[in-house]
Write an enzyme that holds these catalytic residues in place. Structure first.
Site, mmCIF file in Angstrom:
data_model
loop_
_atom_site.group_PDB
_atom_site.id
_atom_site.type_symbol
_atom_site.label_atom_id
_atom_site.label_comp_id
_atom_site.label_asym_id
_atom_site.label_seq_id
_atom_site.Cartn_x
_atom_site.Cartn_y
_atom_site.Cartn_z
ATOM 1 N N PRO A 1 11.196 -5.546 4.671
ATOM 2 C CA PRO A 1 11.505 -6.946 3.905
ATOM 3 C C PRO A 1 11.077 -7.053 2.224
ATOM 4 O O PRO A 1 10.175 -6.824 1.485
ATOM 5 C CB PRO A 1 10.411 -7.727 4.253
ATOM 6 N N ASN A 2 12.611 -7.982 1.730
ATOM 7 C CA ASN A 2 11.878 -9.118 0.298
ATOM 8 C C ASN A 2 12.653 -6.983 -0.780
ATOM 9 O O ASN A 2 12.177 -7.742 -1.862
ATOM 10 C CB ASN A 2 10.751 -9.162 -0.172
ATOM 11 N N ARG B 1 13.205 -10.745 -9.442
ATOM 12 C CA ARG B 1 12.221 -11.947 -9.484
ATOM 13 C C ARG B 1 11.407 -10.157 -9.237
ATOM 14 O O ARG B 1 10.871 -9.663 -8.983
ATOM 15 C CB ARG B 1 11.731 -12.150 -7.732
ATOM 16 N N TYR C 1 6.958 -5.735 -10.331
ATOM 17 C CA TYR C 1 7.848 -4.185 -9.474
ATOM 18 C C TYR C 1 9.078 -3.694 -10.976
ATOM 19 O O TYR C 1 9.725 -3.247 -10.247
ATOM 20 C CB TYR C 1 8.823 -5.304 -8.375
ATOM 21 N N ASN D 1 9.559 2.963 1.995
ATOM 22 C CA ASN D 1 8.676 2.437 1.444
ATOM 23 C C ASN D 1 8.676 0.247 2.996
ATOM 24 O O ASN D 1 9.338 -0.070 2.845
ATOM 25 C CB ASN D 1 9.118 1.465 0.525
ATOM 26 N N ALA E 1 5.640 -5.643 2.891
ATOM 27 C CA ALA E 1 4.498 -5.836 4.069
ATOM 28 C C ALA E 1 4.282 -5.688 5.035
ATOM 29 O O ALA E 1 2.967 -5.428 5.978
ATOM 30 C CB ALA E 1 5.050 -7.991 3.674
ATOM 31 N N GLU F 1 4.898 8.002 3.279
ATOM 32 C CA GLU F 1 5.179 5.967 3.742
ATOM 33 C C GLU F 1 4.840 6.420 1.575
ATOM 34 O O GLU F 1 4.095 6.988 0.459
ATOM 35 C CB GLU F 1 3.443 6.402 3.323
ATOM 36 N N HIS G 1 5.726 3.820 -1.784
ATOM 37 C CA HIS G 1 5.195 2.257 -2.720
ATOM 38 C C HIS G 1 5.581 2.417 -4.214
ATOM 39 O O HIS G 1 4.791 3.233 -4.711
ATOM 40 C CB HIS G 1 3.380 1.690 -2.390
ATOM 41 N N ARG H 1 -4.161 -3.633 -5.865
ATOM 42 C CA ARG H 1 -4.074 -5.038 -5.709
ATOM 43 C C ARG H 1 -4.630 -6.282 -4.637
ATOM 44 O O ARG H 1 -6.129 -5.437 -4.667
ATOM 45 C CB ARG H 1 -2.737 -4.594 -5.349
HETATM 46 O O1 CA2 Z 1 4.526 -1.657 -4.149
HETATM 47 C C1 CA2 Z 1 5.852 -1.466 -3.208
HETATM 48 O O2 CA2 Z 1 6.753 -0.469 -3.133
HETATM 49 C C2 CA2 Z 1 5.372 -2.644 -1.594
HETATM 50 O O3 CA2 Z 1 5.770 -1.869 -0.334
HETATM 51 C C3 CA2 Z 1 6.053 -3.870 -2.376
HETATM 52 C C4 CA2 Z 1 6.134 -5.342 -1.288
HETATM 53 C C5 CA2 Z 1 4.884 -5.633 -0.996
HETATM 54 O O4 CA2 Z 1 4.110 -5.790 0.391
HETATM 55 C C6 CA2 Z 1 3.458 -4.002 -0.549
HETATM 56 O O5 CA2 Z 1 2.447 -3.991 -0.165
HETATM 57 C C7 CA2 Z 1 3.355 -3.174 -2.083
HETATM 58 C C8 CA2 Z 1 6.808 -5.807 -1.744
HETATM 59 C C9 CA2 Z 1 8.322 -5.552 -1.731
HETATM 60 C C10 CA2 Z 1 9.166 -7.032 -2.356
HETATM 61 O O6 CA2 Z 1 9.723 -7.395 -3.404
HETATM 62 C C11 CA2 Z 1 10.116 -7.841 -4.476
HETATM 63 C C12 CA2 Z 1 10.187 -7.722 -4.975
HETATM 64 C C13 CA2 Z 1 11.190 -8.060 -5.766
HETATM 65 C C14 CA2 Z 1 10.525 -9.617 -6.234
HETATM 66 C C15 CA2 Z 1 9.201 -10.043 -4.865
HETATM 67 C C16 CA2 Z 1 9.772 -8.722 -3.757
#
Ligand code: CA2
Length: 148
Positions: A9-10, A17, A22, A73, A76, A97, A99, A106
Site C-alpha cells: 500500500p501507498n 509525496r 522515500y 515490499n 505498512a 523482504e 524496504h 525509524r
Molecule cells: O521503507 C519502505 O520501503 C517501507 O516499506 C515503506 C512503507 C512503510 O510503511 C514501511 O514501514 C517501510 C510506506 C510506503 C508508503 O510510501 C509512500 C510513498 C510516498 C508518499 C507516501 C507514502
C-alpha cells in the site's frame, strides 16, 4: 528464472509525496531499473503493486509453480499482516523482504516485521537500490535452493 516483485500500500505514491523519506524516484522508475538489470541475469520479471491486502495474498498464493522467487515490499502490511505472513509461509516459494528506508532506524512500530521470520532475508535502507540488491539476492537464492 522468474521473479515476482510485489509492492504494498501507498507505494504507488512514490516520487510524488514525502520525498525526504522515500526520494523522488517513482515506482515505474524503479521497475525500469529492475528490468534493465534483470536482463543481465536472464531473469524474467513481473512487477506489481496493490493497496489491498487480499490482492497481495492472492498473488502470493498464485506464485507457486510460476515464479522461482518472490521479492516483497509489503509497506505498512509488513508490520501488521498475519495474512501475508501465512501466505508466504504456505506458498513454498522463497521470499525476500525489502524496504526503501531503514525500518530499524525509524519509529518503533516499524522495527517489527511479521513477515521476516518466513522470508529468506531482509534488505532495508538502501532506497531504490534495495530492489537491485534483492534482484541479486534472488539469483543467489535460486542458484542455491537445493543446498539451503
Ligand atoms: O521503507 C519502505 O520501503 C517501507 O516499506 C515503506 C512503507 C512503510 O510503511 C514501511 O514501514 C517501510 C510506506 C510506503 C508508503 O510510501 C509512500 C510513498 C510516498 C508518499 C507516501 C507514502
Amino acid at each position: 528464472m522468474k521473479i515476482l516483485f510485489l509492492n504494498g500500500p501507498n507505494l504507488n505514491l512514490l516520487g510524488q509525496r514525502e520525498p525526504e523519506v522515500y526520494g523522488r524516484t517513482t515506482l515505474a522508475d524503479i521497475e525500469a531499473k529492475v528490468r534493465e538489470r534483470a536482463a543481465r541475469f536472464n531473469a524474467e520479471i513481473d512487477f506489481r503493486q496493490s493497496n489491498l491486502e487480499g490482492e497481495l495474498v492472492g498473488w502470493i498464493q498464485q506464485a507457486k509453480g510460476t515464479f522461482d522467487v518472490i521479492v516483497i515490499n509489503a509497506a505498512a502490511y509488513t508490520h501488521t499482516s498475519i495474512a501475508l505472513r501465512d501466505a508466504i509461509a504456505g506458498v513454498g516459494v522463497p521470499t525476500i523482504e525489502i524496504h526503501l528506508s531503514n525500518v530499524h532506524a525509524r519509529e518503533e512500530f516499524r522495527h517489527k516485521s511479521l513477515i521476516a521470520p518466513v522470508c529468506c532475508g531482509q534488505i532495508t535502507g538502501f532506497g531504490q537500490k534495495s530492489y537491485i540488491l534483492a534482484l541479486e539476492a534472488s539469483v543467489y537464492v535460486n542458484e542455491t535452493k537445493n543446498t539451503r
